[in-house]
Scaffold this motif. Structure first.
Motif, PDB file in Angstrom:
ATOM      1  N   TRP A  34      88.314  91.390  55.309  1.00  0.00           N
ATOM      2  CA  TRP A  34      88.010  91.351  53.884  1.00  0.00           C
ATOM      3  C   TRP A  34      89.286  91.198  53.074  1.00  0.00           C
ATOM      4  CZ3 TRP A  34      84.360  96.110  52.816  1.00  0.00           C
ATOM      5  CH2 TRP A  34      83.170  95.974  53.554  1.00  0.00           C
ATOM      6  N   VAL A  35      89.145  90.530  51.933  1.00  0.00           N
ATOM      7  CA  VAL A  35      90.226  90.450  50.946  1.00  0.00           C
ATOM      8  C   VAL A  35      89.613  90.654  49.568  1.00  0.00           C
ATOM      9  CG1 VAL A  35      91.672  88.919  52.333  1.00  0.00           C
ATOM     10  CG2 VAL A  35      90.072  87.930  50.697  1.00  0.00           C
ATOM     11  N   ALA A  36      90.432  91.064  48.631  1.00  0.00           N
ATOM     12  CA  ALA A  36      89.968  91.238  47.253  1.00  0.00           C
ATOM     13  C   ALA A  36      90.709  90.262  46.347  1.00  0.00           C
ATOM     14  CB  ALA A  36      90.208  92.670  46.783  1.00  0.00           C
ATOM     15  N   TYR A  37      90.002  89.839  45.286  1.00  0.00           N
ATOM     16  CA  TYR A  37      90.601  88.988  44.269  1.00  0.00           C
ATOM     17  C   TYR A  37      89.911  89.283  42.940  1.00  0.00           C
ATOM     18  CZ  TYR A  37      92.129  84.968  41.618  1.00  0.00           C
ATOM     19  OH  TYR A  37      92.678  84.177  40.643  1.00  0.00           O
ATOM     20  N   LYS A  38      90.700  89.640  41.945  1.00  0.00           N
ATOM     21  CA  LYS A  38      90.193  89.956  40.600  1.00  0.00           C
ATOM     22  C   LYS A  38      89.028  90.947  40.630  1.00  0.00           C
ATOM     23  CE  LYS A  38      91.772  85.973  37.997  1.00  0.00           C
ATOM     24  NZ  LYS A  38      91.382  84.861  37.127  1.00  0.00           N
ATOM     25  N   GLY A  39      89.175  91.989  41.441  1.00  0.00           N
ATOM     26  CA  GLY A  39      88.193  93.063  41.468  1.00  0.00           C
ATOM     27  C   GLY A  39      87.005  92.845  42.381  1.00  0.00           C
ATOM     28  N   LYS A  40      86.875  91.652  42.960  1.00  0.00           N
ATOM     29  CA  LYS A  40      85.773  91.377  43.883  1.00  0.00           C
ATOM     30  C   LYS A  40      86.311  91.351  45.308  1.00  0.00           C
ATOM     31  CE  LYS A  40      83.036  88.716  40.629  1.00  0.00           C
ATOM     32  NZ  LYS A  40      82.468  87.413  40.316  1.00  0.00           N
ATOM     33  N   ILE A  41      85.469  91.817  46.223  1.00  0.00           N
ATOM     34  CA  ILE A  41      85.824  91.824  47.637  1.00  0.00           C
ATOM     35  C   ILE A  41      85.024  90.738  48.339  1.00  0.00           C
ATOM     36  CG2 ILE A  41      85.781  93.158  49.775  1.00  0.00           C
ATOM     37  CD1 ILE A  41      86.152  95.668  48.048  1.00  0.00           C
ATOM     38  N   TYR A  42      85.739  89.968  49.165  1.00  0.00           N
ATOM     39  CA  TYR A  42      85.137  88.861  49.899  1.00  0.00           C
ATOM     40  C   TYR A  42      85.296  89.088  51.398  1.00  0.00           C
ATOM     41  CZ  TYR A  42      85.422  86.525  45.383  1.00  0.00           C
ATOM     42  OH  TYR A  42      85.282  86.212  44.063  1.00  0.00           O
ATOM     43  N   ASP A  43      84.239  88.785  52.151  1.00  0.00           N
ATOM     44  CA  ASP A  43      84.295  88.846  53.614  1.00  0.00           C
ATOM     45  C   ASP A  43      84.707  87.457  54.101  1.00  0.00           C
ATOM     46  OD1 ASP A  43      83.874  88.941  56.349  1.00  0.00           O
ATOM     47  OD2 ASP A  43      81.975  90.008  56.195  1.00  0.00           O
ATOM     48  N   VAL A  44      85.919  87.360  54.648  1.00  0.00           N
ATOM     49  CA  VAL A  44      86.440  86.075  55.135  1.00  0.00           C
ATOM     50  C   VAL A  44      86.455  86.041  56.673  1.00  0.00           C
ATOM     51  CG1 VAL A  44      87.757  85.608  53.032  1.00  0.00           C
ATOM     52  CG2 VAL A  44      88.844  86.860  54.901  1.00  0.00           C
ATOM     53  N   SER A  45      85.662  86.894  57.295  1.00  0.00           N
ATOM     54  CA  SER A  45      85.630  87.020  58.754  1.00  0.00           C
ATOM     55  C   SER A  45      85.312  85.701  59.452  1.00  0.00           C
ATOM     56  CB  SER A  45      84.594  88.060  59.182  1.00  0.00           C
ATOM     57  OG  SER A  45      84.872  89.320  58.634  1.00  0.00           O
ATOM     58  N   GLN A  46      84.477  84.870  58.854  1.00  0.00           N
ATOM     59  CA  GLN A  46      84.058  83.626  59.493  1.00  0.00           C
ATOM     60  C   GLN A  46      85.034  82.475  59.269  1.00  0.00           C
ATOM     61  OE1 GLN A  46      81.467  83.707  61.606  1.00  0.00           O
ATOM     62  NE2 GLN A  46      81.505  85.884  61.091  1.00  0.00           N
ATOM     63  N   SER A  47      86.028  82.684  58.444  1.00  0.00           N
ATOM     64  CA  SER A  47      86.994  81.625  58.152  1.00  0.00           C
ATOM     65  C   SER A  47      88.004  81.490  59.287  1.00  0.00           C
ATOM     66  CB  SER A  47      87.737  81.919  56.851  1.00  0.00           C
ATOM     67  OG  SER A  47      88.772  80.971  56.659  1.00  0.00           O
ATOM     68  N   ARG A  48      88.182  80.278  59.800  1.00  0.00           N
ATOM     69  CA  ARG A  48      89.172  80.042  60.853  1.00  0.00           C
ATOM     70  C   ARG A  48      90.589  80.250  60.322  1.00  0.00           C
ATOM     71  NH1 ARG A  48      91.666  75.340  60.122  1.00  0.00           N
ATOM     72  NH2 ARG A  48      90.701  73.759  58.815  1.00  0.00           N
ATOM     73  N   LEU A  49      90.751  80.196  58.997  1.00  0.00           N
ATOM     74  CA  LEU A  49      92.064  80.370  58.390  1.00  0.00           C
ATOM     75  C   LEU A  49      92.490  81.837  58.304  1.00  0.00           C
ATOM     76  CD1 LEU A  49      91.781  77.705  55.564  1.00  0.00           C
ATOM     77  CD2 LEU A  49      92.950  77.496  57.760  1.00  0.00           C
ATOM     78  N   TRP A  50      91.555  82.757  58.568  1.00  0.00           N
ATOM     79  CA  TRP A  50      91.870  84.183  58.536  1.00  0.00           C
ATOM     80  C   TRP A  50      91.744  84.804  59.915  1.00  0.00           C
ATOM     81  CZ3 TRP A  50      94.161  87.107  55.015  1.00  0.00           C
ATOM     82  CH2 TRP A  50      94.268  86.603  53.711  1.00  0.00           C
TER      83      TRP A  50
END
Length: 75
Positions: A21-37
């Motif tokens: 997970w990462v946060a940006y401007k107060g929102k949390i995003y699940d980037v688990s499926q991204s090959r870039l993460w």
């Protein structure tokens, strides 16, 4: 939307738990499926953090987060 602390976000770094997970401007995003993460790292950035202050140095803009559904709010 569920809320999370910075400490809870920090555990979702791809190392301590499988979620990335990462946060940006107060929102949390699940980037688990991204090959870039893969493994919780994206170039010199680590998952489990608020990336708001780091985005101006990135080669892309905030539209990169449009690919991911926000899953929570950062307290």
């Amino acid at each position: 939307m569920k809320t999370y602390t910075k400490q809870q976000l920090a555990l979702r770094n791809g190392q301590d738990r499988p979620e990335i997970w990462v946060a940006y401007k107060g929102k949390i995003y699940d980037v688990s499926q991204s090959r870039l993460w893969k493994n919780g790292k994206h170039y010199e950035h680590w998952a489990g953090q608020d990336l708001t202050d780091e985005l101006p140095d990135a080669p892309h803009n905030e539209n990169v987060f449009d690919k991911f559904e926000p899953i929570g709010q950062l307290l």
